[in-house]
Design a protein around this motif. Sequence first.
Motif, PDB file in Angstrom:
ATOM      1  N   GLU A   1       0.828  -1.199   0.000  1.00 50.69           N
ATOM      2  CA  GLU A   1       0.000   0.000   0.000  1.00 50.69           C
ATOM      3  C   GLU A   1       0.867   1.254   0.000  1.00 50.69           C
ATOM      4  N   VAL A   2       1.979   1.217   0.723  1.00 54.22           N
ATOM      5  CA  VAL A   2       2.897   2.356   0.732  1.00 54.22           C
ATOM      6  C   VAL A   2       3.479   2.572  -0.665  1.00 54.22           C
ATOM      7  N   SER A   3       3.852   1.495  -1.328  1.00 51.08           N
ATOM      8  CA  SER A   3       4.405   1.606  -2.680  1.00 51.08           C
ATOM      9  C   SER A   3       3.383   2.181  -3.657  1.00 51.08           C
ATOM     10  N   GLN A   4       2.145   1.711  -3.555  1.00 56.34           N
ATOM     11  CA  GLN A   4       1.089   2.254  -4.415  1.00 56.34           C
ATOM     12  C   GLN A   4       0.861   3.734  -4.129  1.00 56.34           C
ATOM     13  N   PHE A   5       0.898   4.104  -2.841  1.00 56.82           N
ATOM     14  CA  PHE A   5       0.681   5.493  -2.455  1.00 56.82           C
ATOM     15  C   PHE A   5       1.792   6.372  -3.022  1.00 56.82           C
ATOM     16  N   MET A   6       3.042   5.943  -2.896  1.00 53.42           N
ATOM     17  CA  MET A   6       4.159   6.739  -3.403  1.00 53.42           C
ATOM     18  C   MET A   6       4.063   6.910  -4.911  1.00 53.42           C
ATOM     19  N   THR A   7       3.691   5.857  -5.611  1.00 54.47           N
ATOM     20  CA  THR A   7       3.548   5.931  -7.062  1.00 54.47           C
ATOM     21  C   THR A   7       2.474   6.932  -7.454  1.00 54.47           C
ATOM     22  N   SER A   8       1.303   6.810  -6.836  1.00 57.76           N
ATOM     23  CA  SER A   8       0.188   7.701  -7.166  1.00 57.76           C
ATOM     24  C   SER A   8       0.521   9.152  -6.840  1.00 57.76           C
ATOM     25  N   PHE A   9       1.122   9.378  -5.674  1.00 61.23           N
ATOM     26  CA  PHE A   9       1.428  10.745  -5.258  1.00 61.23           C
ATOM     27  C   PHE A   9       2.396  11.409  -6.229  1.00 61.23           C
ATOM     28  N   LEU A  10       3.461  10.703  -6.593  1.00 55.86           N
ATOM     29  CA  LEU A  10       4.472  11.296  -7.469  1.00 55.86           C
ATOM     30  C   LEU A  10       3.941  11.498  -8.884  1.00 55.86           C
ATOM     31  N   GLN A  11       2.957  10.694  -9.305  1.00 57.25           N
ATOM     32  CA  GLN A  11       2.383  10.865 -10.635  1.00 57.25           C
ATOM     33  C   GLN A  11       1.304  11.940 -10.671  1.00 57.25           C
ATOM     34  N   GLU A  12       0.659  12.192  -9.536  1.00 57.67           N
ATOM     35  CA  GLU A  12      -0.451  13.155  -9.488  1.00 57.67           C
ATOM     36  C   GLU A  12       0.009  14.573  -9.165  1.00 57.67           C
ATOM     37  N   HIS A  13       1.261  14.733  -8.734  1.00 57.01           N
ATOM     38  CA  HIS A  13       1.780  16.051  -8.387  1.00 57.01           C
ATOM     39  C   HIS A  13       3.015  16.345  -9.239  1.00 57.01           C
ATOM     40  N   THR A  14       3.281  17.616  -9.423  1.00 60.44           N
ATOM     41  CA  THR A  14       4.456  18.037 -10.189  1.00 60.44           C
ATOM     42  C   THR A  14       5.243  19.060  -9.385  1.00 60.44           C
ATOM     43  N   TYR A  15       6.547  18.833  -9.254  1.00 59.92           N
ATOM     44  CA  TYR A  15       7.429  19.749  -8.544  1.00 59.92           C
ATOM     45  C   TYR A  15       8.645  20.048  -9.417  1.00 59.92           C
ATOM     46  N   GLN A  16       9.165  21.252  -9.285  1.00 60.40           N
ATOM     47  CA  GLN A  16      10.395  21.578  -9.995  1.00 60.40           C
ATOM     48  C   GLN A  16      11.598  20.884  -9.356  1.00 60.40           C
ATOM     49  N   LEU A  17      11.628  20.821  -8.039  1.00 55.12           N
ATOM     50  CA  LEU A  17      12.769  20.260  -7.319  1.00 55.12           C
ATOM     51  C   LEU A  17      12.436  18.881  -6.761  1.00 55.12           C
ATOM     52  N   ILE A  18      13.386  17.962  -6.870  1.00 50.46           N
ATOM     53  CA  ILE A  18      13.167  16.665  -6.233  1.00 50.46           C
ATOM     54  C   ILE A  18      13.197  16.815  -4.717  1.00 50.46           C
ATOM     55  N   GLU A  19      13.834  17.893  -4.213  1.00 49.08           N
ATOM     56  CA  GLU A  19      13.775  18.161  -2.774  1.00 49.08           C
ATOM     57  C   GLU A  19      12.329  18.381  -2.333  1.00 49.08           C
ATOM     58  N   ALA A  20      11.580  19.144  -3.139  1.00 49.72           N
ATOM     59  CA  ALA A  20      10.176  19.411  -2.808  1.00 49.72           C
ATOM     60  C   ALA A  20       9.339  18.146  -2.942  1.00 49.72           C
TER      61      ALA A  20
END
Length: 278
Positions: free
Chosen positions: A58-77
């Motif tokens: 579930e954590v892996s699915q959450f991380m995948t969805s979050f990173l695909q649904e949001h856009t950031y200029q910095l990988i720090e953000a």
Amino acid sequence: MKKYDEIHIENLQVFANHGVFPEENKLGQKFLVSAVLYVDTRAAGLQDDLTLSTHYGEVSQFMTSFLQEHTYQLIEAAAEHLTEELLLTFPLLQGISVELKKPWAPVGLPLDTVSVKIERFWHRAYIALGSNLGDKKAYLDMAVESLGEFRGCRVEQVSDYLITAPYGGVEQDDFLNGCLCLRTLLTPEELLSVLHEIEEKAHRKREVRWGPRTLDLDILLYDDLVYDSENLTIPHIEMHLRDFVLEPLSQIAPWVRHPGLGKTVRELAEDLKQKQKK
């Protein structure tokens, strides 16, 4: 810091749109995510029960969805916001380490990957509450409610409110005092800033030291941290001298040990009572 068990997720592949350049945001690229979940696995291990653990799928699915649904200029953000959302979403997580890797980052030089790695934990802080102007109880209740509603903060316990004599020799009305236990993702300085914002909502004025105030909020303890800066000292420098702090704090955390003095809150309260009798 308490030692926790660890669940590891290594190099989860996610195609997402993060980067400074417009083409990175539009076309996207592959990212690799590794995470260490800091949890207590003993109950799940003894009972062989997944509901007592944090489900790495579930954590892996959450991380995948979050990173695909949001856009950031910095990988720090991206790493910072992802980590915060994970801690807010999965209740058994006590902390997490996230490394976000960006293969073939566009720096004009041959390299395999660039990455950012951060580690964040829940912290436990104890806050003193005080008021001696206006509707004192309403001000304290407002402070408790405001802290509970602030993102990354969860009020776990609140003491009784006690009527106490003013401290510091300034003639003024009696205080209503209390303490609360707060679970928070904020740093000490960030937490101090939030407390000041809540005081401002109560129209707090800092005109006379130890003088009357609508609302007074102080950080007493933050984990077992000993911390000094221009704006903040933890543990609170005078908490062991104030019965209006130690009495309500003893209600909710008598066993908590002062990291500088080495005594529990209950012991500090007893010591102060003995001194006052002399």
